[in-house]
Design a protein around this motif. Structure first.
Motif, PDB file in Angstrom:
ATOM      1  N   ASN A 168       8.096   4.070   0.403  1.00 40.77           N
ATOM      2  CA  ASN A 168       6.883   4.416   0.998  1.00 40.77           C
ATOM      3  C   ASN A 168       6.066   3.533   0.662  1.00 40.77           C
ATOM      4  OD1 ASN A 168       8.037   6.870   1.512  1.00 40.77           O
ATOM      5  ND2 ASN A 168       6.370   8.013   0.712  1.00 40.77           N
ATOM      6  N   VAL A 182       0.971  -1.149   0.086  1.00 44.65           N
ATOM      7  CA  VAL A 182       0.159  -0.105  -0.100  1.00 44.65           C
ATOM      8  C   VAL A 182       0.817   1.208  -0.044  1.00 44.65           C
ATOM      9  CG1 VAL A 182      -1.950   1.335   1.111  1.00 44.65           C
ATOM     10  CG2 VAL A 182      -1.738  -1.236   1.380  1.00 44.65           C
ATOM     11  N   LEU A 241      -4.874   8.204  -2.782  1.00 45.05           N
ATOM     12  CA  LEU A 241      -4.333   7.483  -1.721  1.00 45.05           C
ATOM     13  C   LEU A 241      -5.123   6.946  -0.405  1.00 45.05           C
ATOM     14  CD1 LEU A 241      -1.024   9.223  -1.645  1.00 45.05           C
ATOM     15  CD2 LEU A 241      -1.354   7.476  -2.883  1.00 45.05           C
ATOM     16  N   PRO A 242      -5.134   6.046   0.164  1.00 46.13           N
ATOM     17  CA  PRO A 242      -4.161   5.043   0.010  1.00 46.13           C
ATOM     18  C   PRO A 242      -4.408   4.425  -1.518  1.00 46.13           C
ATOM     19  CG  PRO A 242      -5.613   4.055   1.651  1.00 46.13           C
ATOM     20  CD  PRO A 242      -6.047   5.804   1.322  1.00 46.13           C
ATOM     21  N   HIS A 253       0.684   5.034   1.065  1.00 47.68           N
ATOM     22  CA  HIS A 253      -0.022   6.151   1.784  1.00 47.68           C
ATOM     23  C   HIS A 253       0.433   7.417   1.565  1.00 47.68           C
ATOM     24  CE1 HIS A 253      -2.145   3.190   4.339  1.00 47.68           C
ATOM     25  NE2 HIS A 253      -0.898   2.464   4.143  1.00 47.68           N
ATOM     26  N   SER A 282       4.404   0.265   1.504  1.00 51.31           N
ATOM     27  CA  SER A 282       4.226  -0.531   2.648  1.00 51.31           C
ATOM     28  C   SER A 282       3.445  -1.982   2.671  1.00 51.31           C
ATOM     29  CB  SER A 282       3.419   0.269   3.759  1.00 51.31           C
ATOM     30  OG  SER A 282       3.156  -0.483   4.905  1.00 51.31           O
TER      31      SER A 282
END
Length: 314
Positions: A14, A5, A59-60, A7, A16
């Motif tokens: 970034n 993901v 986002l996400p 975010h 995750s």
């Protein structure tokens, strides 16, 4: 399930790897247990929030539309016989960087024969693009062909097709390791003067752009074809001027624009790509990363440290 993901827009780290809710298939959809997911260079740009044509994701976000796997559930209106089938699609949601993904049943292809999931996901977009480039260029055995970015996913398939035709083909790639991966006579376009080793050609497939793409264009004989399909160098475009193209009677095509508006849609090209791989005429090289290491896959793509098609394996 686990998914990768984003975010906040920014660097590769970034991305995750985390637990999220399982997606639920809607009307006309199936849920796929993902066995392989494709990664694109363009996704590394979207990750930064760059405005490059495709809309910036909300986002996400979970990236990646290309998945191959096994149907494990169906939504309303879908025949239950789909459950357990090996399938591939280029249009999944919310994204393929996940253990589960959802796709319209109309977008699915059965994975043919003994084709591996990684190979199928490599062909559904990268192979489809290759089929379109071949149609646009119409190469023959009489051609002398230069493939720029020849160690990449598309470049390797173009080299294979040219060899199958019996054409003379030269691949250009960056650095000794990538040159060694090219399945044809090859040159290192990071070395000054590289084009002198190639000589005159009748067809250029250019996936690198920038100064290297410009140098490749200079090798075209009058009446040649110039097919541009990418800018892996991320350099400022240095394409030929209309006057240069006209003066040398060259056909210059920016292929992605054509592919996005392909007459009748892309399904026929997708079928041809999968069939070519199943029959062994084209064989994609896979550069695999575990799903949990999607950030490393993005970083490797950005630094041009990959060869072949980058694929995530849950």
């Amino acid at each position: 399930m686990h998914a990768v993901v984003l975010h906040a827009f920014g660097p590769a780290e970034n991305l995750s790897y985390e637990s999220v809710e399982d997606p639920v298939p809607g009307e006309g959809e199936v849920r796929i247990a993902v066995k392989a997911a494709g990664v694109h260079l363009i996704e590394t740009l979207l990750r930064t929030g760059a405005t490059i044509g495709p809309p910036v994701p909300e986002l996400p976000a979970v990236f990646g539309g290309e998945v191959a796997g096994v149907v494990e559930a169906v939504g309303p209106g879908v025949d239950g016989s789909w459950i357990g089938r090996r399938v591939v699609t280029g249009r999944s949601r919310p994204g393929g960087y996940a253990e589960l993904s959802v796709a319209s049943v109309e977008s699915l292809h059965a994975v043919p024969g003994e084709l591996r999931f990684e190979e199928a996901v490599a062909m559904i977009v990268t192979g489809t693009t290759t089929m379109a480039l071949i149609d646009l260029a119409a190469p023959t055995a009489d051609d002398v062909i230069l493939v720029n970015s020849a160690a990449g996913g598309i470049g390797r398939l173009l080299v294979q097709h040219a060899r199958n035709l019996g054409a003379r083909v030269v691949g250009a790639a960056g650095g000794p390791a990538k040159v060694a991966k090219v399945q044809a006579p090859a040159v290192d376009y990071d070395v000054p003067g590289w084009s002198a080793q190639v000589g005159e050609v009748s067809l250029v497939f250019d996936g690198v752009g920038g100064s290297r793409g410009r140098e490749a264009f200079s090798l075209l004989a009058p009446g040649g074809r110039h097919i541009v399909y990418g800018n892996a160098s991320r350099e400022e475009a240095e394409g030929p001027t209309p006057e240069e193209v006209k003066a040398r009677d060259i056909t210059s095509i920016y292929a992605i624009e054509r592919i996005l508006g392909w007459p009748g849609g892309l399904r026929g090209l997708e079928e041809r790509a999968l069939e070519a791989a199943a029959a062994g005429r084209l064989s994609p090289e896979i550069h695999a990363f575990p799903l949990a290491e999607a950030a490393a896959a993005h970083a490797a793509l950005e630094s041009r440290a990959t060869t072949g098609k980058v694929v995530l394996i849950p």
